[in-house]
Design a protein around this motif. Sequence first.
Motif, PDB file in Angstrom:
ATOM      1  N   SER A 184     -29.813 -21.191  -1.409  1.00 20.31           N
ATOM      2  CA  SER A 184     -31.189 -21.477  -1.772  1.00 20.31           C
ATOM      3  C   SER A 184     -31.653 -20.497  -2.833  1.00 20.31           C
ATOM      4  O   SER A 184     -31.160 -19.382  -2.931  1.00 20.31           O
ATOM      5  N   ARG A 185     -32.608 -20.907  -3.629  1.00 18.43           N
ATOM      6  CA  ARG A 185     -33.154 -19.982  -4.631  1.00 18.43           C
ATOM      7  C   ARG A 185     -34.018 -18.917  -3.981  1.00 18.43           C
ATOM      8  O   ARG A 185     -34.187 -17.843  -4.511  1.00 18.43           O
ATOM      9  N   ARG A 186     -34.582 -19.233  -2.836  1.00 19.43           N
ATOM     10  CA  ARG A 186     -35.422 -18.262  -2.129  1.00 19.43           C
ATOM     11  C   ARG A 186     -34.523 -17.302  -1.346  1.00 19.43           C
ATOM     12  O   ARG A 186     -33.505 -17.683  -0.822  1.00 19.43           O
ATOM     13  N   CYS A 187     -34.912 -16.066  -1.284  1.00 21.92           N
ATOM     14  CA  CYS A 187     -34.151 -15.073  -0.518  1.00 21.92           C
ATOM     15  C   CYS A 187     -34.425 -15.289   0.966  1.00 21.92           C
ATOM     16  O   CYS A 187     -35.562 -15.467   1.375  1.00 21.92           O
ATOM     17  N   SER A 188     -33.399 -15.279   1.754  1.00 16.55           N
ATOM     18  CA  SER A 188     -33.533 -15.453   3.192  1.00 16.55           C
ATOM     19  C   SER A 188     -32.517 -14.575   3.885  1.00 16.55           C
ATOM     20  O   SER A 188     -31.584 -14.085   3.271  1.00 16.55           O
ATOM     21  N   ARG A 189     -32.700 -14.401   5.176  1.00 16.67           N
ATOM     22  CA  ARG A 189     -31.681 -13.743   5.994  1.00 16.67           C
ATOM     23  C   ARG A 189     -31.691 -14.413   7.353  1.00 16.67           C
ATOM     24  O   ARG A 189     -32.683 -14.991   7.774  1.00 16.67           O
ATOM     25  N   LEU A 190     -30.560 -14.351   8.008  1.00 19.56           N
ATOM     26  CA  LEU A 190     -30.408 -14.989   9.309  1.00 19.56           C
ATOM     27  C   LEU A 190     -30.661 -13.962  10.412  1.00 19.56           C
ATOM     28  O   LEU A 190     -30.126 -12.856  10.367  1.00 19.56           O
ATOM     29  N   LEU A 191     -31.465 -14.330  11.378  1.00 18.76           N
ATOM     30  CA  LEU A 191     -31.801 -13.441  12.493  1.00 18.76           C
ATOM     31  C   LEU A 191     -31.179 -13.936  13.789  1.00 18.76           C
ATOM     32  O   LEU A 191     -31.278 -15.109  14.123  1.00 18.76           O
ATOM     33  N   MET A 192     -30.540 -13.015  14.517  1.00 15.12           N
ATOM     34  CA  MET A 192     -29.998 -13.331  15.843  1.00 15.12           C
ATOM     35  C   MET A 192     -31.040 -12.968  16.896  1.00 15.12           C
ATOM     36  O   MET A 192     -31.409 -11.805  17.013  1.00 15.12           O
ATOM     37  N   PRO A 193     -31.526 -13.950  17.648  1.00 17.97           N
ATOM     38  CA  PRO A 193     -32.463 -13.616  18.728  1.00 17.97           C
ATOM     39  C   PRO A 193     -31.768 -12.744  19.774  1.00 17.97           C
ATOM     40  O   PRO A 193     -30.550 -12.842  19.957  1.00 17.97           O
ATOM     41  N   PRO A 194     -32.513 -11.880  20.460  1.00 21.79           N
ATOM     42  CA  PRO A 194     -31.909 -10.987  21.465  1.00 21.79           C
ATOM     43  C   PRO A 194     -31.091 -11.729  22.523  1.00 21.79           C
ATOM     44  O   PRO A 194     -30.046 -11.252  22.943  1.00 21.79           O
ATOM     45  N   GLN A 195     -31.546 -12.908  22.947  1.00 26.76           N
ATOM     46  CA  GLN A 195     -30.816 -13.681  23.956  1.00 26.76           C
ATOM     47  C   GLN A 195     -29.450 -14.098  23.418  1.00 26.76           C
ATOM     48  O   GLN A 195     -28.444 -14.035  24.122  1.00 26.76           O
ATOM     49  N   LEU A 196     -29.386 -14.510  22.159  1.00 29.09           N
ATOM     50  CA  LEU A 196     -28.118 -14.904  21.541  1.00 29.09           C
ATOM     51  C   LEU A 196     -27.193 -13.705  21.441  1.00 29.09           C
ATOM     52  O   LEU A 196     -26.004 -13.796  21.732  1.00 29.09           O
ATOM     53  N   LEU A 197     -27.729 -12.570  21.055  1.00 31.38           N
ATOM     54  CA  LEU A 197     -26.937 -11.345  20.931  1.00 31.38           C
ATOM     55  C   LEU A 197     -26.295 -10.983  22.272  1.00 31.38           C
ATOM     56  O   LEU A 197     -25.101 -10.663  22.333  1.00 31.38           O
ATOM     57  N   ALA A 198     -27.063 -11.081  23.347  1.00 31.69           N
ATOM     58  CA  ALA A 198     -26.549 -10.764  24.688  1.00 31.69           C
ATOM     59  C   ALA A 198     -25.473 -11.762  25.111  1.00 31.69           C
ATOM     60  O   ALA A 198     -24.448 -11.382  25.688  1.00 31.69           O
ATOM     61  N   GLN A 199     -25.678 -13.042  24.815  1.00 29.36           N
ATOM     62  CA  GLN A 199     -24.697 -14.068  25.187  1.00 29.36           C
ATOM     63  C   GLN A 199     -23.393 -13.892  24.409  1.00 29.36           C
ATOM     64  O   GLN A 199     -22.305 -14.014  24.978  1.00 29.36           O
ATOM     65  N   VAL A 200     -23.496 -13.608  23.123  1.00 24.20           N
ATOM     66  CA  VAL A 200     -22.298 -13.419  22.296  1.00 24.20           C
ATOM     67  C   VAL A 200     -21.539 -12.182  22.766  1.00 24.20           C
ATOM     68  O   VAL A 200     -20.322 -12.201  22.885  1.00 24.20           O
ATOM     69  N   ARG A 201     -22.259 -11.098  23.067  1.00 22.43           N
ATOM     70  CA  ARG A 201     -21.631  -9.870  23.575  1.00 22.43           C
ATOM     71  C   ARG A 201     -20.820 -10.167  24.838  1.00 22.43           C
ATOM     72  O   ARG A 201     -19.656  -9.788  24.944  1.00 22.43           O
ATOM     73  N   ALA A 202     -21.431 -10.845  25.788  1.00 27.68           N
ATOM     74  CA  ALA A 202     -20.754 -11.152  27.053  1.00 27.68           C
ATOM     75  C   ALA A 202     -19.531 -12.037  26.820  1.00 27.68           C
ATOM     76  O   ALA A 202     -18.474 -11.825  27.417  1.00 27.68           O
ATOM     77  N   GLU A 203     -19.646 -13.019  25.929  1.00 24.68           N
ATOM     78  CA  GLU A 203     -18.539 -13.935  25.677  1.00 24.68           C
ATOM     79  C   GLU A 203     -17.379 -13.233  24.975  1.00 24.68           C
ATOM     80  O   GLU A 203     -16.219 -13.435  25.322  1.00 24.68           O
ATOM     81  N   LEU A 204     -17.683 -12.382  23.999  1.00 23.83           N
ATOM     82  CA  LEU A 204     -16.624 -11.636  23.304  1.00 23.83           C
ATOM     83  C   LEU A 204     -15.865 -10.735  24.273  1.00 23.83           C
ATOM     84  O   LEU A 204     -14.638 -10.672  24.249  1.00 23.83           O
ATOM     85  N   GLN A 205     -16.596 -10.049  25.129  1.00 27.46           N
ATOM     86  CA  GLN A 205     -15.952  -9.160  26.098  1.00 27.46           C
ATOM     87  C   GLN A 205     -15.119  -9.952  27.108  1.00 27.46           C
ATOM     88  O   GLN A 205     -14.025  -9.543  27.463  1.00 27.46           O
ATOM     89  N   ARG A 206     -15.629 -11.093  27.530  1.00 24.94           N
ATOM     90  CA  ARG A 206     -14.892 -11.920  28.487  1.00 24.94           C
ATOM     91  C   ARG A 206     -13.590 -12.439  27.877  1.00 24.94           C
ATOM     92  O   ARG A 206     -12.531 -12.380  28.500  1.00 24.94           O
TER      93      ARG A 206
END
Length: 147
Positions: A32-54
């Motif tokens: 996109s021409r507009r500057c953006s960034r992607l944000l991980m919600p805290p719940q997603l961060l916790a779920q990804v952490r648990a899944e990676l460790q598992r």
Amino acid sequence: DLELLHDPEDELLCSSLLEAVQAALGQAPLGSRRCSRLLMPPQLLAQVRAELQRLARSEPCGLRGALLDLCVEHGKACHDVGHIAADPAVVPTFQLTLVLRLDSRLWPKIQGLFASGPAFAPLKLSTGFRVIKKKLYSSEQLLIEEC
């Protein structure tokens, strides 16, 4: 028992791996021409952490042997965001493809229509994701986890 294989250093390594994921998301080209960034919600961060460790518990080198491919899915397209070695000093024993999704609610779709909006508009990721695990030392089938 897989709990016996738990490596306490994986906790620290997982934190630094997730920091690298967030940095890659912050620099992701969104087409996109507009500057953006992607944000991980805290719940997603916790779920990804648990899944990676598992998923790392059954691996010979634990999370240190992970090679992480990061993708963001938007509609039918999947955009490659980055490739991260959990520990560059270790030969990867398994590959994880983490597929994150943009939040499909209305706001992310229409926020670009506002010309007076901020020049740096964050886009929120959905809490749903998919992880594909491929062992690099074995011919076993792929493991696909949908969360």
